[in-house]
Design a protein around this motif. Structure first.
Motif, PDB file in Angstrom:
ATOM      1  N   PHE A  87       4.087  -8.765   5.894  1.00  0.00           N
ATOM      2  CA  PHE A  87       3.870  -8.379   5.662  1.00  0.00           C
ATOM      3  C   PHE A  87       3.236  -6.462   5.522  1.00  0.00           C
ATOM      4  N   GLN A  88       2.496  -6.810   6.032  1.00  0.00           N
ATOM      5  CA  GLN A  88       2.232  -5.395   6.947  1.00  0.00           C
ATOM      6  C   GLN A  88       3.571  -3.890   6.384  1.00  0.00           C
ATOM      7  N   ALA A  89       4.744  -4.175   7.239  1.00  0.00           N
ATOM      8  CA  ALA A  89       5.800  -3.539   6.730  1.00  0.00           C
ATOM      9  C   ALA A  89       6.321  -3.191   5.541  1.00  0.00           C
ATOM     10  N   LEU A  90       6.229  -4.473   5.101  1.00  0.00           N
ATOM     11  CA  LEU A  90       6.493  -4.299   3.169  1.00  0.00           C
ATOM     12  C   LEU A  90       5.689  -2.924   2.686  1.00  0.00           C
ATOM     13  N   MET A  91       4.300  -3.512   2.654  1.00  0.00           N
ATOM     14  CA  MET A  91       3.476  -2.755   2.337  1.00  0.00           C
ATOM     15  C   MET A  91       3.431  -1.004   2.447  1.00  0.00           C
ATOM     16  N   GLN A  92       3.884  -0.710   4.714  1.00  0.00           N
ATOM     17  CA  GLN A  92       4.108   0.257   5.034  1.00  0.00           C
ATOM     18  C   GLN A  92       6.320   1.250   3.879  1.00  0.00           C
ATOM     19  N   ASP A  93       6.886   0.485   3.670  1.00  0.00           N
ATOM     20  CA  ASP A  93       8.046   0.607   3.178  1.00  0.00           C
ATOM     21  C   ASP A  93       7.421   1.218   1.834  1.00  0.00           C
ATOM     22  N   MET A  94       6.290   0.307   0.949  1.00  0.00           N
ATOM     23  CA  MET A  94       6.647   0.553   0.054  1.00  0.00           C
ATOM     24  C   MET A  94       5.899   2.007  -0.677  1.00  0.00           C
ATOM     25  N   LEU A  95       4.611   2.335   0.448  1.00  0.00           N
ATOM     26  CA  LEU A  95       3.955   3.366   0.328  1.00  0.00           C
ATOM     27  C   LEU A  95       4.938   4.956   1.043  1.00  0.00           C
ATOM     28  N   ASP A  96       5.863   5.017   1.375  1.00  0.00           N
ATOM     29  CA  ASP A  96       6.257   5.102   2.079  1.00  0.00           C
ATOM     30  C   ASP A  96       8.042   5.651   1.655  1.00  0.00           C
ATOM     31  N   ALA A  97       7.864   5.296   0.471  1.00  0.00           N
ATOM     32  CA  ALA A  97       9.203   4.860  -0.199  1.00  0.00           C
ATOM     33  C   ALA A  97       8.919   6.212  -1.125  1.00  0.00           C
ATOM     34  N   ASP A  98      10.002   6.787  -2.334  1.00  0.00           N
ATOM     35  CA  ASP A  98       9.456   7.636  -3.157  1.00  0.00           C
ATOM     36  C   ASP A  98       9.090   7.286  -4.518  1.00  0.00           C
ATOM     37  N   ILE A  99       8.331   5.598  -4.497  1.00  0.00           N
ATOM     38  CA  ILE A  99       8.102   5.048  -6.066  1.00  0.00           C
ATOM     39  C   ILE A  99       7.108   5.256  -6.905  1.00  0.00           C
ATOM     40  N   SER A 100       5.983   6.755  -6.705  1.00  0.00           N
ATOM     41  CA  SER A 100       5.111   6.185  -7.567  1.00  0.00           C
ATOM     42  C   SER A 100       3.678   5.861  -7.031  1.00  0.00           C
ATOM     43  N   VAL A 101       3.868   4.915  -6.184  1.00  0.00           N
ATOM     44  CA  VAL A 101       2.510   4.054  -6.121  1.00  0.00           C
ATOM     45  C   VAL A 101       1.360   4.347  -5.613  1.00  0.00           C
ATOM     46  N   SER A 114       5.963  -6.876 -14.482  1.00  0.00           N
ATOM     47  CA  SER A 114       5.930  -6.067 -15.377  1.00  0.00           C
ATOM     48  C   SER A 114       4.144  -6.217 -15.967  1.00  0.00           C
ATOM     49  N   THR A 115       2.784  -5.496 -16.578  1.00  0.00           N
ATOM     50  CA  THR A 115       1.991  -5.796 -16.930  1.00  0.00           C
ATOM     51  C   THR A 115       1.624  -4.564 -17.356  1.00  0.00           C
ATOM     52  N   GLY A 116       0.575  -4.587 -18.645  1.00  0.00           N
ATOM     53  CA  GLY A 116      -0.193  -4.250 -19.621  1.00  0.00           C
ATOM     54  C   GLY A 116      -1.872  -4.491 -19.268  1.00  0.00           C
ATOM     55  N   GLY A 117      -2.406  -3.355 -19.360  1.00  0.00           N
ATOM     56  CA  GLY A 117      -3.793  -3.129 -19.008  1.00  0.00           C
ATOM     57  C   GLY A 117      -3.680  -2.266 -17.823  1.00  0.00           C
ATOM     58  N   GLY A 118      -4.786  -2.921 -16.330  1.00  0.00           N
ATOM     59  CA  GLY A 118      -5.113  -2.012 -15.730  1.00  0.00           C
ATOM     60  C   GLY A 118      -3.975  -1.622 -14.343  1.00  0.00           C
ATOM     61  N   MET A 119      -3.182  -2.787 -13.945  1.00  0.00           N
ATOM     62  CA  MET A 119      -2.120  -2.843 -12.889  1.00  0.00           C
ATOM     63  C   MET A 119      -0.810  -2.815 -14.067  1.00  0.00           C
ATOM     64  N   ARG A 153      -2.091   3.080  -6.385  1.00  0.00           N
ATOM     65  CA  ARG A 153      -2.761   1.989  -5.254  1.00  0.00           C
ATOM     66  C   ARG A 153      -2.284   0.621  -6.017  1.00  0.00           C
ATOM     67  N   TYR A 154      -2.492  -0.058  -4.921  1.00  0.00           N
ATOM     68  CA  TYR A 154      -1.988  -1.364  -4.796  1.00  0.00           C
ATOM     69  C   TYR A 154      -3.668  -2.780  -3.738  1.00  0.00           C
ATOM     70  N   MET A 155      -3.040  -4.073  -4.212  1.00  0.00           N
ATOM     71  CA  MET A 155      -4.181  -4.487  -4.127  1.00  0.00           C
ATOM     72  C   MET A 155      -3.395  -5.777  -3.763  1.00  0.00           C
ATOM     73  N   THR A 156      -3.793  -6.588  -2.432  1.00  0.00           N
ATOM     74  CA  THR A 156      -3.639  -7.451  -1.930  1.00  0.00           C
ATOM     75  C   THR A 156      -4.411  -8.424  -2.249  1.00  0.00           C
ATOM     76  N   TYR A 157      -4.120  -9.345  -2.849  1.00  0.00           N
ATOM     77  CA  TYR A 157      -4.700 -11.341  -2.131  1.00  0.00           C
ATOM     78  C   TYR A 157      -3.669 -12.617  -1.673  1.00  0.00           C
ATOM     79  N   PHE A 158      -4.641 -12.697  -0.518  1.00  0.00           N
ATOM     80  CA  PHE A 158      -3.659 -13.512   0.239  1.00  0.00           C
ATOM     81  C   PHE A 158      -4.317 -14.615  -0.523  1.00  0.00           C
ATOM     82  N   VAL A 187       0.055  -8.958  -4.414  1.00  0.00           N
ATOM     83  CA  VAL A 187       0.296  -7.526  -4.537  1.00  0.00           C
ATOM     84  C   VAL A 187      -0.102  -7.866  -6.328  1.00  0.00           C
ATOM     85  N   THR A 188      -0.660  -6.192  -6.664  1.00  0.00           N
ATOM     86  CA  THR A 188      -0.546  -6.141  -7.777  1.00  0.00           C
ATOM     87  C   THR A 188      -0.619  -4.242  -7.544  1.00  0.00           C
ATOM     88  N   VAL A 189      -0.166  -3.740  -8.163  1.00  0.00           N
ATOM     89  CA  VAL A 189       0.626  -2.380  -7.886  1.00  0.00           C
ATOM     90  C   VAL A 189       0.574  -1.452  -9.042  1.00  0.00           C
TER      91      VAL A 189
END
Length: 167
Positions: free
Chosen positions: A121-135, A102-107, A137-142, A72-74
């Motif tokens: 995994f979907q529940a984990l991503m929903q938790d990330m979106l519901d948390a107040d952590i300033s996300v 942690s990366t420099g550049g686009g993500m 966008r994110y991209m997933t790669y299976f 996942v890139t965030v």
């Protein structure tokens, strides 16, 4: 923090421990090609200096259970210190996330998540979106299969650093 220089023998000891884990005094000295007592003394110095963080087993997860592995890139909305700290605290609290850099550049971050199922995994991503952590966008790669998974070549990496024999 001052970098501590190592010689070729120290590097061989670190490489042996990285490749084989905990070894007996005799076996480590055989691999490194020095006598047991000085080898063990060097290993103790390397441990005390923090070069060895711990010993772990490499478990064959695919033999244990089915799982979903996702990269996942965030990207965060804001780039203030507090935003990074909140996101990193959230990551630290979730053991389904096995790696995060942690990366420099686009993500801002690249994470690896290993979950029992796609629904988990979907529940984990929903938790990330519901948390107040300033996300923002994110991209997933299976992951479909692991092509290569290895540890870095310590001797090659350390070869580019000037030596200051102080350990």
């Amino acid at each position: 923090m001052k970098k501590i220089g190592l010689d070729a023998t120290d590097i061989r000891i670190l490489a042996a421990v990285q490749n084989h884990g905990q070894l007996s005094k005799t076996r480590l000295s055989e691999i490194v090609n020095i006598s047991a007592t000085p080898c063990w003394a060097r290993l103790d110095r390397l441990k005390a200096a923090g070069f060895i963080r711990g010993y772990r087993a490499e478990v064959a997860l695919e033999k244990l259970c089915n799982f979903t592995q996702v990269v996942v890139t965030v990207s965060l909305t804001h780039h203030r210190k507090a935003d990074f700290e909140r996101f990193e605290a959230w990551v630290a609290a979730h053991d389904d996330i096995t790696e995060c850099i942690s990366t420099g550049g686009g993500m801002d971050y690249v994470m690896k998540a290993i979950c029992p199922t796609l629904a988990d995994f979907q529940a984990l991503m929903q938790d990330m979106l519901d948390a107040d952590i300033s996300v923002d966008r994110y991209m997933t790669y299976f992951a479909t299969r692991v092509v290569k998974a290895s540890r870095p070549n310590i001797a090659k990496l350390a070869g580019s650093v000037p030596r200051d024999r102080t350990v």
